[in-house]
Design a protein around this motif. Structure first.
Motif, mmCIF file in Angstrom:
data_model
loop_
_atom_site.group_PDB
_atom_site.id
_atom_site.type_symbol
_atom_site.label_atom_id
_atom_site.label_comp_id
_atom_site.label_asym_id
_atom_site.label_seq_id
_atom_site.Cartn_x
_atom_site.Cartn_y
_atom_site.Cartn_z
ATOM 1 N N ILE A 57 1.364 -0.763 0.206
ATOM 2 C CA ILE A 57 -0.032 0.347 -0.099
ATOM 3 C C ILE A 57 0.998 1.433 -0.117
ATOM 4 O O ILE A 57 2.033 1.141 0.697
ATOM 5 C CB ILE A 57 -1.021 0.087 1.257
ATOM 6 N N ILE A 58 0.011 2.399 -0.200
ATOM 7 C CA ILE A 58 1.158 3.509 -0.948
ATOM 8 C C ILE A 58 0.265 4.588 0.554
ATOM 9 O O ILE A 58 -1.015 4.740 0.094
ATOM 10 C CB ILE A 58 1.249 4.205 -2.067
ATOM 11 N N VAL A 59 1.198 5.545 1.444
ATOM 12 C CA VAL A 59 0.888 6.077 2.299
ATOM 13 C C VAL A 59 1.075 7.301 2.119
ATOM 14 O O VAL A 59 2.360 7.636 2.064
ATOM 15 C CB VAL A 59 0.675 5.244 3.886
ATOM 16 N N GLU A 60 0.195 8.782 2.013
ATOM 17 C CA GLU A 60 1.131 8.945 1.533
ATOM 18 C C GLU A 60 2.301 10.788 2.879
ATOM 19 O O GLU A 60 1.160 10.111 3.774
ATOM 20 C CB GLU A 60 0.253 10.692 0.820
#
Length: 154
Positions: A57-60
């Motif tokens: 996942i990508i979390v800003e």
């Protein structure tokens, strides 16, 4: 504690066996051991494929402003050759002070100038900056300012 992974073996495991034997056998660097290498190559290949089933996942990251100072100087107690600065927002630079030479500037004048740069960043982007988040020392051989005494014209 387990033994760390060998980068050379990791790269070798991606090669076909015939090519690996040529590169690392008697004609190559001589590290090929038929009693160990087949199992080790298999281990590295399986280890890599076992990790591909994990979801990513990508979390800003938070977008905070910070300033970074670049000092072009030799290691140790040597004079400052040049300096530059950048203002970052999160993971991206948003504003840059182009590098300048520091010839003839005293330590007090350099400190005053870097404080002015910090104030200019703060006023331009309406943020509070009290100090540089980090300072990086770079070898003067990489000085980008031209003309430069370290890089005379040909």
């Amino acid at each position: 504690m387990p033994k760390p992974l060998d980068p050379k073996c990791q790269l070798c495991s991606k090669l076909p066996t015939a090519k690996a034997k040529v590169l690392h056998g008697a004609e190559g660097d001589g590290c090929w051991n038929p009693h160990i290498c087949h199992n080790r190559r298999s281990f590295y290949r399986r280890r890599k494929s076992a990790n591909t089933g994990i979801e990513t996942i990508i979390v800003e990251p938070p977008g905070t402003y910070f300033a970074v100072l670049y000092l072009y100087k030799e290691l140790g107690d040597k004079p400052l050759h040049a300096l530059a600065a950048e203002l970052w927002l999160g993971q991206q630079p948003v504003c840059r002070l182009e590098p300048i030479h520091c010839f003839g500037l005293t330590a007090g004048k350099i400190r005053s100038y870097t404080d002015q740069v910090l104030q200019a960043f703060a006023s331009q982007y309406s943020v509070s900056l009290y100090q540089y988040k980090d300072m990086f020392e770079i070898n003067p051989a990489h000085c980008p300012v031209r003309p430069c005494p370290l890089h005379p014209p040909l």
